[in-house]
Design a protein around this motif. Structure first.
Motif, PDB file in Angstrom:
ATOM      1  N   HIS A 110      58.125  91.610 -21.938  1.00  0.00           N
ATOM      2  CA  HIS A 110      59.353  92.190 -21.929  1.00  0.00           C
ATOM      3  C   HIS A 110      59.543  93.128 -23.247  1.00  0.00           C
ATOM      4  O   HIS A 110      60.048  94.078 -23.307  1.00  0.00           O
ATOM      5  CB  HIS A 110      60.529  91.243 -21.640  1.00  0.00           C
ATOM      6  CG  HIS A 110      61.741  91.766 -22.132  1.00  0.00           C
ATOM      7  ND1 HIS A 110      62.462  92.753 -21.250  1.00  0.00           N
ATOM      8  CD2 HIS A 110      62.635  91.574 -23.238  1.00  0.00           C
ATOM      9  CE1 HIS A 110      63.769  92.846 -21.611  1.00  0.00           C
ATOM     10  NE2 HIS A 110      63.820  92.253 -22.953  1.00  0.00           N
ATOM     11  N   HIS A 114      58.126  88.913 -28.173  1.00  0.00           N
ATOM     12  CA  HIS A 114      58.883  87.868 -27.350  1.00  0.00           C
ATOM     13  C   HIS A 114      58.341  86.434 -27.531  1.00  0.00           C
ATOM     14  O   HIS A 114      57.251  86.168 -27.583  1.00  0.00           O
ATOM     15  CB  HIS A 114      59.166  88.283 -25.886  1.00  0.00           C
ATOM     16  CG  HIS A 114      60.030  87.556 -25.253  1.00  0.00           C
ATOM     17  ND1 HIS A 114      59.655  86.095 -24.626  1.00  0.00           N
ATOM     18  CD2 HIS A 114      61.167  87.920 -24.573  1.00  0.00           C
ATOM     19  CE1 HIS A 114      60.771  85.645 -23.841  1.00  0.00           C
ATOM     20  NE2 HIS A 114      61.721  86.904 -24.130  1.00  0.00           N
ATOM     21  N   ASP A 129      64.322  86.494 -22.125  1.00  0.00           N
ATOM     22  CA  ASP A 129      64.171  87.469 -21.323  1.00  0.00           C
ATOM     23  C   ASP A 129      62.995  87.486 -20.419  1.00  0.00           C
ATOM     24  O   ASP A 129      62.707  88.635 -19.641  1.00  0.00           O
ATOM     25  CB  ASP A 129      64.395  89.003 -21.855  1.00  0.00           C
ATOM     26  CG  ASP A 129      66.176  88.923 -22.106  1.00  0.00           C
ATOM     27  OD1 ASP A 129      66.837  88.188 -21.886  1.00  0.00           O
ATOM     28  OD2 ASP A 129      66.397  90.143 -22.600  1.00  0.00           O
ATOM     29  N   SER A 137      63.489  90.953 -14.963  1.00  0.00           N
ATOM     30  CA  SER A 137      63.590  91.382 -16.273  1.00  0.00           C
ATOM     31  C   SER A 137      63.142  92.774 -16.543  1.00  0.00           C
ATOM     32  O   SER A 137      62.337  93.302 -15.536  1.00  0.00           O
ATOM     33  CB  SER A 137      62.638  90.497 -17.183  1.00  0.00           C
ATOM     34  OG  SER A 137      62.536  90.716 -18.538  1.00  0.00           O
ATOM     35  N   VAL A 139      60.629  95.647 -17.964  1.00  0.00           N
ATOM     36  CA  VAL A 139      59.515  95.867 -18.593  1.00  0.00           C
ATOM     37  C   VAL A 139      59.285  97.359 -18.537  1.00  0.00           C
ATOM     38  O   VAL A 139      59.070  97.939 -17.625  1.00  0.00           O
ATOM     39  CB  VAL A 139      58.311  95.177 -17.878  1.00  0.00           C
ATOM     40  CG1 VAL A 139      57.102  95.227 -18.602  1.00  0.00           C
ATOM     41  CG2 VAL A 139      58.607  93.453 -17.706  1.00  0.00           C
ATOM     42  N   GLY A 144      57.355  97.607 -23.223  1.00  0.00           N
ATOM     43  CA  GLY A 144      57.258  97.094 -22.180  1.00  0.00           C
ATOM     44  C   GLY A 144      55.658  96.962 -21.796  1.00  0.00           C
ATOM     45  O   GLY A 144      55.136  98.173 -21.819  1.00  0.00           O
ATOM     46  N   TYR A 149      52.962  90.812 -19.466  1.00  0.00           N
ATOM     47  CA  TYR A 149      53.891  90.339 -18.875  1.00  0.00           C
ATOM     48  C   TYR A 149      53.400  89.510 -17.777  1.00  0.00           C
ATOM     49  O   TYR A 149      53.916  88.106 -17.785  1.00  0.00           O
ATOM     50  CB  TYR A 149      55.026  91.180 -18.437  1.00  0.00           C
ATOM     51  CG  TYR A 149      56.245  90.737 -17.528  1.00  0.00           C
ATOM     52  CD1 TYR A 149      57.029  90.140 -18.439  1.00  0.00           C
ATOM     53  CD2 TYR A 149      56.431  90.703 -16.330  1.00  0.00           C
ATOM     54  CE1 TYR A 149      58.261  89.623 -17.948  1.00  0.00           C
ATOM     55  CE2 TYR A 149      57.493  89.884 -15.636  1.00  0.00           C
ATOM     56  CZ  TYR A 149      58.594  89.610 -16.500  1.00  0.00           C
ATOM     57  OH  TYR A 149      59.557  88.701 -15.898  1.00  0.00           O
TER      58      TYR A 149
END
Length: 255
Positions: A110, A114, A129, A137, A139, A144, A149
């Motif tokens: 994200h 993070h 998130d 969420s 991305v 992103g 992810y």
């Protein structure tokens, strides 16, 4: 389990749901706040009420988006509390405040910075998130990273959490199902984009209209947001050698 209280910030919107969740955890005389939220006087007062006169030991931030970070320094100043986020907090670092032990997990995708916070004793994850209480969420290109992810989702699934406290919307009481749903959503979108590229080459703008117009209509703001998601997926496909890009046009890799 440590006491966990939620204070919802007054910043509702299409990307924040009812508002950003600020989590106040621990029992007197010392507590921790995760994701202090936007710089808003009313929200600050709400957090202070949730602290109930306890000393604020630390302010932890899942990532640097303003709706999670903005209030951090102001909130911490009263008790001269520590504000901790990536990269000061590295993957695997443990924050010990009173009886609380929170392990920082670097979970990019994200956002590149993070973090999620894991309470191993209770098998509870503050997911920021990475995973929300409902919906999906964001991305989006350029920050992103779809491949990262998916790896982050796999990592938290392996922890087998029993409860997720997300950055937006309600707690998740069936984490395995929710994480599997999130993974399948990303992979389904990837298949959809790949199928469209196989139908014929196109620019990111062309492919966005071909993939998304049935979902979002002709709204230019929605299509621009969709294009940022599509570009993040295309970057993964290019990195994997499945798609090539030349002069802004994407096509299936030959051979």
């Amino acid at each position: 389990m440590a006491t966990v209280r939620r204070v919802v910030a007054p910043n509702p919107g299409p990307y924040t749901g009812p508002g950003t969740n600020t989590w106040v955890l621990g029992d007197d005389p010392i507590k921790v706040v995760i994701d202090p939220g936007p710089n808003d006087d009313g929200h600050l007062a709400g957090i202070q009420r949730a602290l109930g006169g306890a000393v604020l030991g630390a302010v932890l931030v899942t990532h640097s988006h303003a709706d999670h970070l903005e209030l951090a320094e102001r909130l911490a100043a009263g008790d001269r509390a520590r504000v901790a986020r990536f990269p000061e907090l590295a993957d695997g670092d443990v924050v010990r405040i009173g009886n609380l032990n929170l392990t920082a997990l670097h979970t990019p995708g994200h956002a590149p910075d993070h973090l999620a916070f894991w309470m191993a004793e209770d098998r509870v994850l503050f997911s920021g998130d990475l995973v929300l209480g409902r919906g999906s969420s964001m991305v989006t290109y350029p920050e992103g990273d779809v491949a990262a992810y998916l790896r982050s989702l796999e990592r938290v699934a392996e922890l087998e959490p029993r409860l997720l406290f997300p950055g937006h919307l309600d707690p998740v009481t069936d984490p395995p199902a929710k994480i599997a749903e999130y993974r399948e959503h990303r992979l389904a979108r990837e298949r959809q984009i790949m199928d469209e590229v196989q139908e014929g080459p196109g620019s990111a703008e062309d492919l966005t209209r071909r993939v998304y117009v049935r979902e979002v209509g002709e709204s230019e703001p929605l299509l621009r947001a969709a294009e940022m998601t599509l570009r993040a997926h295309l970057r993964k496909l290019v990195d994997e050698g499945r798609v090539t890009e030349e002069d802004g046009r994407y096509e299936v890799t030959a051979g």
